[in-house]
Design a protein around this motif. Structure first.
Motif, mmCIF file in Angstrom:
data_model
loop_
_atom_site.group_PDB
_atom_site.id
_atom_site.type_symbol
_atom_site.label_atom_id
_atom_site.label_comp_id
_atom_site.label_asym_id
_atom_site.label_seq_id
_atom_site.Cartn_x
_atom_site.Cartn_y
_atom_site.Cartn_z
ATOM 1 N N GLY A 46 27.369 22.228 14.998
ATOM 2 C CA GLY A 46 27.110 22.233 16.393
ATOM 3 C C GLY A 46 25.549 22.658 16.334
ATOM 4 N N VAL A 47 25.129 23.709 15.686
ATOM 5 C CA VAL A 47 23.725 24.149 15.655
ATOM 6 C C VAL A 47 23.010 22.865 15.120
ATOM 7 N N CYS A 48 23.404 22.465 14.045
ATOM 8 C CA CYS A 48 22.438 21.338 13.464
ATOM 9 C C CYS A 48 22.447 20.303 14.322
ATOM 10 N N PHE A 49 23.294 19.796 14.963
ATOM 11 C CA PHE A 49 23.428 18.677 15.958
ATOM 12 C C PHE A 49 22.418 18.881 17.099
ATOM 13 N N VAL A 50 22.199 20.120 17.856
ATOM 14 C CA VAL A 50 21.486 20.592 18.792
ATOM 15 C C VAL A 50 20.120 20.394 18.242
ATOM 16 N N ALA A 51 19.798 20.977 17.230
ATOM 17 C CA ALA A 51 18.514 20.978 16.465
ATOM 18 C C ALA A 51 17.886 19.545 16.377
ATOM 19 N N THR A 52 18.789 18.768 16.003
ATOM 20 C CA THR A 52 18.531 17.194 15.899
ATOM 21 C C THR A 52 17.971 16.491 16.817
#
Ligand SMILES: Nc1ncnc2c1ncn2[C@@H]1O[C@H](COP(=O)(O)OP(=O)(O)O)[C@@H](O)[C@H]1O
Ligand SMILES: [Mg+2]
Lengths: 315, 260
Positions: A46-52
């Motif tokens: 989830g964190v990665c997705f938000v960052a992207t």
């Protein structure tokens, strides 16, 4: 290592009374520990997705904003007119031609120099400390801020060589700026040519030059070209070094020779944006669209090149 | 000291002669003091366990070791009685006269024709290329399989065909000697057999030095066999002697498969 294969008795398995070692545990029966780790994995995803998303959305908003602002201004007249004090009569003929010439000249200067340097470093240079120092220097030069190259260009090309604020001074400055990038891309492409190919050619009595010219360079060329185009697209977007060497933004002619004055798209955009008044901001947005289209086209060519010939075939 | 049995050079100067050749990589010695005679139009096999210096020694014969910066070669390698390592000798010239085939097939990413034509082209061959290419492919027993698709990429050939293409490519420069470094080790048994038959035919015209770790292969195709062990020549002689009546215990142990 997959968790199902965790060694028996290790801290990753929690043995149950009926199955003290956990060794006969069924594949589907996950343990509490596993569940927690899987949850952690989901959070991380989830964190990665938000960052992207932050990056992608910001870019989209910017693009849409520019597009809405500028698309109305984008007509043949805008492309064909010279700069003007009046926004509705101003066009990008001069910076368009300037960018085109800068692109061509910078490519023509930096490509042979970079390929020569890369070939020397990979195929000819003895692997000693001098070569290593050169190599480290090239890598560092790639990270030097572009304004520094502008200062160099001003001192060497504009003043010392007396080239003035000319097209050739700009192209030379930008060439030096992207040299390290192309050299490193070319080196990588040359290194990717399997050594067995060189051995085969040497074994047939080829000289070092013949091996380089007839086997190594042709195989490395797609990679070298890709790197060159990407570096050139960086040069096309540069403003700082050109301001430094004194390129103007109000030019009412297209360059006819190497020593003519010139302007380029980013410079024109910069000057329009810095003016007060909505109408100039709108034509700046239109110019940005043109610049983006150019950059996208260049990157597309680079991607096609890489996909077509990218993988050096070896077996 | 190595045991060397009778080597019949037929009274003429041998094709190649290594005299007290040693090779080091940096300070690590890979070949120690090897002397060996290669008679003309014969097949000489170099055998020994992996890492014993076979490839390193083979590369001395066409100065391929020059391309490895850390390698230093001592001793003499005589070709027509001339030392290949004299300073005035050009290694490029040496490699034109003494061809090489490598362990893994390494065709160029070009057409079949261009692969074979590469050697003549870079060597300034000014005759008619197609006949030269055809002749080389015939000698490598590949012509019948590729004659109708010379413009196809060499990568479309099978591994065994690629290796025969590499042999054709080496022959196209008209070398006097062909060095082969485990040319069949990456091939299946049928392709291997084809290469072996080919080597048998090639010795009519060429002198061949072949490295192999396959002892049956050495026994089948070679006239002379040299057994190397840890960089040293242990025993050298007619293949039949080495395989049936070796004088050295280590040779016997190796050829009977008791070590290595
Ligand atoms: N390019 C090289 N650099 C350093 N050491 C090498 C190199 N090539 C081979 N060697 C070493 O030299 C020894 C002999 O290698 P090689 O001639 O390849 O043996 P073989 O062909 O009999 O398997 C080995 O110990 C190997 O590790
Ligand atoms: Mg080897």
């Amino acid at each position: 290592m997959s968790r199902e294969r965790a060694p028996a008795g290790s801290e990753h398995t929690s043995p149950t009374p009926s199955d003290p070692t956990g060794a006969t545990r069924a594949l589907g029966a996950s343990l509490p520990n596993d569940r927690r780790r899987r949850r952690l994995g989901t959070v991380f995803l989830g964190v990665c997705f938000v960052a992207t998303s932050i990056g992608a959305i910001t870019l989209m908003v910017l693009l849409v904003d520019v597009f809405l602002d500028g698309i109305g201004q984008l007509d043949p007249e805008f492309l064909g007119n010279y700069a003007s004090r009046f926004a509705d009569r101003a066009g990008i003929r001069a910076p368009l031609f300037g960018t085109f010439w800068i692109l061509l000249l910078t490519g023509a200067i930096s490509f042979p120099l970079s390929v020569g340097a890369a070939v020397y470093l990979e195929e000819y240079a003895p692997k000693n400390w001098i070569t290593r120092i050169i190599q480290v220097n090239i890598a560092n030069l790639a990270g030097v801020p572009s304004i520094v190259y502008g200062i160099l260009g001003l001192a060497v090309f504009v003043r010392w060589m007396g080239l003035g604020r000319s097209l050739i001074a700009g192209a030379l400055t930008l060439s030096i700026l992207i040299l390290p990038v192309i050299i490193m891309a070319a080196q990588e492409a040359i290194r990717a040519v399997p050594d067995s190919i060189r051995q085969a050619a040497y074994g047939l009595g080829a000289t070092r030059w013949q091996v380089t010219r007839r086997q190594v360079l042709p195989m490395a060329m797609p990679g070298i070209l890709t790197g060159t185009i990407l570096a050139l697209s960086r040069a096309v977007g540069e403003t700082a070094p050109l301001i430094m060497i004194g390129a103007l933004s109000f030019i009412a002619f297209t360059p006819q020779g190497l020593t003519d004055q010139f302007t380029v798209l980013p410079l024109q955009i910069y000057s329009w944006i810095s003016r007060p008044g909505e109408d100039f901001h709108a034509i700046a947005a239109a110019a940005i669209i043109v610049l983006l289209a150019l950059l996208l086209a260049m990157n597309a060519v680079a991607i096609v090149l890489r996909n077509r010939f990218g993988r050096v075939r070896s077996n | 000291m190595a045991i060397v049995h009778d080597i019949d050079t037929g009274g003429s100067t041998p094709a190649l002669e290594a005299k007290r050749v040693s090779v080091s990589y940096g300070s690590k010695r890979a070949v120690s003091d090897v002397s060996l005679v290669v008679p003309r139009h014969r097949v000489v096999a170099l055998i020994g366990p992996s890492g014993c210096g076979k490839s390193t020694f083979l590369r001395c014969f066409n100065r391929m070791n020059d391309l490895i910066p850390s390698a230093t070669v001592e001793g003499e390698v005589l070709f027509h009685g001339q030392d290949l390592y004299r300073p005035e000798i050009d290694p490029v010239e040496v490699r034109r006269r003494i061809g090489m085939v490598f362990q893994k097939p390494n065709p160029f990413p070009k057409s079949i024709f261009d692969n074979v034509a590469f050697g003549p082209r870079i060597n300034g061959f000014d005759g008619d290329l197609p006949p030269r290419v055809e002749e080389s492919l015939r000698q490598a027993a590949l012509w019948d399989e590729v004659s109708d698709r010379l413009d196809d990429s060499a990568y479309e050939l099978s591994g065994g065909q690629q290796q025969r293409l590499c042999i054709a490519r080496a022959l196209a420069v008209r070398p006097e000697i062909v060095l082969m470094d485990e040319p069949a080790s990456s091939l299946d048994p049928i392709a291997t057999q084809k290469i072996e038959e080919l080597i048998f035919e090639l010795k009519e015209r060429y002198t061949i030095v072949i490295v192999t770790h396959n002892m049956q292969q050495a026994a089948r195709i070679s006239d002379y066999t040299a057994f190397l062990y840890m960089g040293e020549l242990i025993e050298y002689g007619p293949t039949e002697v080495i395989f049936t009546r070796p004088a050295e215990e280590r040779t016997e142990a190796y050829v009977t498969g008791r070590f290595g």
